[in-house]
Design a protein around this motif. Structure first.
Motif, PDB file in Angstrom:
ATOM      1  N   MET A   1       0.821  -1.205   0.000  1.00 16.16           N
ATOM      2  CA  MET A   1       0.000   0.000   0.000  1.00 16.16           C
ATOM      3  C   MET A   1       0.865   1.270   0.000  1.00 16.16           C
ATOM      4  N   TRP A   2       2.094   1.178   0.451  1.00 18.60           N
ATOM      5  CA  TRP A   2       2.971   2.339   0.503  1.00 18.60           C
ATOM      6  C   TRP A   2       3.579   2.666  -0.855  1.00 18.60           C
ATOM      7  N   ARG A   7      -1.089   0.326 -11.492  1.00 20.98           N
ATOM      8  CA  ARG A   7      -2.523   0.563 -11.315  1.00 20.98           C
ATOM      9  C   ARG A   7      -2.839   1.848 -10.548  1.00 20.98           C
ATOM     10  N   GLY A   8      -1.982   2.219  -9.590  1.00 22.16           N
ATOM     11  CA  GLY A   8      -2.307   3.395  -8.784  1.00 22.16           C
ATOM     12  C   GLY A   8      -1.140   3.892  -7.952  1.00 22.16           C
ATOM     13  N   TRP A   9      -1.355   5.031  -7.324  1.00 23.18           N
ATOM     14  CA  TRP A   9      -0.354   5.658  -6.461  1.00 23.18           C
ATOM     15  C   TRP A   9      -0.402   5.010  -5.088  1.00 23.18           C
ATOM     16  N   GLY A  10       0.769   4.826  -4.475  1.00 26.70           N
ATOM     17  CA  GLY A  10       0.846   4.308  -3.124  1.00 26.70           C
ATOM     18  C   GLY A  10       0.657   5.415  -2.102  1.00 26.70           C
ATOM     19  N   LEU A  11       0.535   5.019  -0.855  1.00 35.78           N
ATOM     20  CA  LEU A  11       0.281   5.969   0.226  1.00 35.78           C
ATOM     21  C   LEU A  11       1.400   7.012   0.343  1.00 35.78           C
ATOM     22  N   THR A  12       2.646   6.632   0.087  1.00 34.06           N
ATOM     23  CA  THR A  12       3.749   7.595   0.160  1.00 34.06           C
ATOM     24  C   THR A  12       3.565   8.707  -0.861  1.00 34.06           C
ATOM     25  N   SER A  13       3.301   8.356  -2.106  1.00 35.68           N
ATOM     26  CA  SER A  13       3.104   9.366  -3.160  1.00 35.68           C
ATOM     27  C   SER A  13       1.879  10.228  -2.878  1.00 35.68           C
ATOM     28  N   ILE A  14       0.811   9.596  -2.424  1.00 35.63           N
ATOM     29  CA  ILE A  14      -0.423  10.339  -2.117  1.00 35.63           C
ATOM     30  C   ILE A  14      -0.174  11.346  -0.996  1.00 35.63           C
ATOM     31  N   THR A  15       0.497  10.909   0.059  1.00 31.64           N
ATOM     32  CA  THR A  15       0.772  11.795   1.197  1.00 31.64           C
ATOM     33  C   THR A  15       1.663  12.956   0.773  1.00 31.64           C
ATOM     34  N   LEU A  16       2.729  12.664   0.034  1.00 35.82           N
ATOM     35  CA  LEU A  16       3.616  13.736  -0.422  1.00 35.82           C
ATOM     36  C   LEU A  16       2.885  14.721  -1.337  1.00 35.82           C
ATOM     37  N   HIS A  17       2.010  14.207  -2.195  1.00 35.94           N
ATOM     38  CA  HIS A  17       1.235  15.069  -3.095  1.00 35.94           C
ATOM     39  C   HIS A  17       0.362  16.038  -2.307  1.00 35.94           C
ATOM     40  N   TRP A  18      -0.421  15.511  -1.353  1.00 29.92           N
ATOM     41  CA  TRP A  18      -1.365  16.364  -0.629  1.00 29.92           C
ATOM     42  C   TRP A  18      -0.668  17.307   0.351  1.00 29.92           C
ATOM     43  N   LEU A  19       0.419  16.862   0.983  1.00 26.48           N
ATOM     44  CA  LEU A  19       1.184  17.775   1.843  1.00 26.48           C
ATOM     45  C   LEU A  19       1.760  18.922   1.009  1.00 26.48           C
ATOM     46  N   THR A  62       9.844  18.141  -1.550  1.00 28.75           N
ATOM     47  CA  THR A  62       9.856  18.077  -3.008  1.00 28.75           C
ATOM     48  C   THR A  62      11.042  17.269  -3.507  1.00 28.75           C
ATOM     49  N   LEU A  63      12.186  17.449  -2.886  1.00 28.03           N
ATOM     50  CA  LEU A  63      13.347  16.628  -3.246  1.00 28.03           C
ATOM     51  C   LEU A  63      13.063  15.149  -2.980  1.00 28.03           C
ATOM     52  N   ALA A  64      12.468  14.857  -1.816  1.00 30.01           N
ATOM     53  CA  ALA A  64      12.108  13.471  -1.488  1.00 30.01           C
ATOM     54  C   ALA A  64      11.085  12.935  -2.488  1.00 30.01           C
ATOM     55  N   ARG A  65      10.160  13.781  -2.863  1.00 31.48           N
ATOM     56  CA  ARG A  65       9.115  13.380  -3.813  1.00 31.48           C
ATOM     57  C   ARG A  65       9.696  13.044  -5.180  1.00 31.48           C
ATOM     58  N   ARG A 174      -7.299   7.649  -7.774  1.00 30.62           N
ATOM     59  CA  ARG A 174      -5.971   7.056  -7.545  1.00 30.62           C
ATOM     60  C   ARG A 174      -5.091   7.954  -6.685  1.00 30.62           C
ATOM     61  N   MET A 175      -5.367   9.263  -6.649  1.00 28.11           N
ATOM     62  CA  MET A 175      -4.575  10.170  -5.823  1.00 28.11           C
ATOM     63  C   MET A 175      -5.194  10.335  -4.434  1.00 28.11           C
ATOM     64  N   ILE A 176      -6.265   9.595  -4.172  1.00 21.92           N
ATOM     65  CA  ILE A 176      -6.922   9.639  -2.871  1.00 21.92           C
ATOM     66  C   ILE A 176      -6.876   8.279  -2.178  1.00 21.92           C
ATOM     67  N   ASP A 177      -7.019   7.212  -2.937  1.00 22.32           N
ATOM     68  CA  ASP A 177      -7.173   5.868  -2.373  1.00 22.32           C
ATOM     69  C   ASP A 177      -5.981   4.979  -2.728  1.00 22.32           C
ATOM     70  N   PRO A 178      -5.068   4.745  -1.770  1.00 22.12           N
ATOM     71  CA  PRO A 178      -3.897   3.921  -2.069  1.00 22.12           C
ATOM     72  C   PRO A 178      -4.238   2.447  -2.311  1.00 22.12           C
TER      73      PRO A 178
END
Length: 186
Positions: A1-2, A7-19, A62-65, A174-178
């Motif tokens: 899930m991370w 198929r979709g973005w993991g929780l890490t990408s989703i969290t970095l995107h929304w932060l 952003t660098l981490a992302r 996909r950017m909401i649900d990992p």
């Protein structure tokens, strides 16, 4: 899930995107507001301290992302070849302009050779300072790049709503649900 999958973005990408989204919007609003403060306002020194601190944290995020994006798969894009190319170029432009905003903000703050205190946790050193009119030139770049970033972000949001409301695909979900990153394509 991370982790991401085709198929979709993991929780890490989703969290970095929304932060990042929250930070960009908050920094833009704070920056705009603080330009109207006068010297005797209680927030005259406090607002820039917050702005710089959050900006430096966003630079780190952003660098981490970018590193995460380079080592993780990118989910498959729906749409025509033109739409996929537009999405790729749009994301690339957002990253580029975001780095211009962050680096120009750093250049403003370090123009006189002092580092940036980040929430009193640590200091980001002044690696570049003393250039002719550094603060003025960087300030102009920062202002216009921040506006460009907000305009690009609005376009990004509108494109995501187009995917949800017109195309009726899962691009926004996909950017909401990992959990979508784990589901099989059929």
């Amino acid at each position: 899930m991370w982790r991401n999958s085709p198929r979709g973005w993991g929780l890490t990408s989703i969290t970095l995107h929304w932060l990042s989204a929250i930070a960009v919007i908050g920094l833009f609003a704070l920056g705009w507001w603080m330009t109207g403060l006068d010297y005797y306002d209680a927030w005259y020194h406090r607002a820039p301290w917050w702005h710089k601190s959050v900006g430096m944290v966003l630079l780190g995020l952003t660098l981490a992302r970018v590193v995460w994006r380079l080592v993780q798969p990118t989910p498959d894009l729906d749409g025509s070849r033109t739409e996929r190319m537009a999405a790729y170029l749009g994301h690339l432009l957002i990253y580029l302009v975001l780095f211009v905003v962050l680096i120009s903000g750093y250049m403003i703050s370090t123009a006189e050779g002092r580092g940036i205190e980040v929430f009193d946790w640590f200091t980001v050193p002044a690696l570049v300072s003393g250039l002719p009119d550094q603060a003025t030139v960087a300030g102009e770049v920062h202002w216009y790049a921040a506006w460009a970033l907000i305009i690009l972000a609005v376009g990004h949001v509108l494109a995501s709503f187009k995917h949800m409301l017109v195309d009726r695909n899962e691009v926004m979900r996909r950017m909401i649900d990992p959990r979508l990153s784990r589901r099989s394509p059929h």
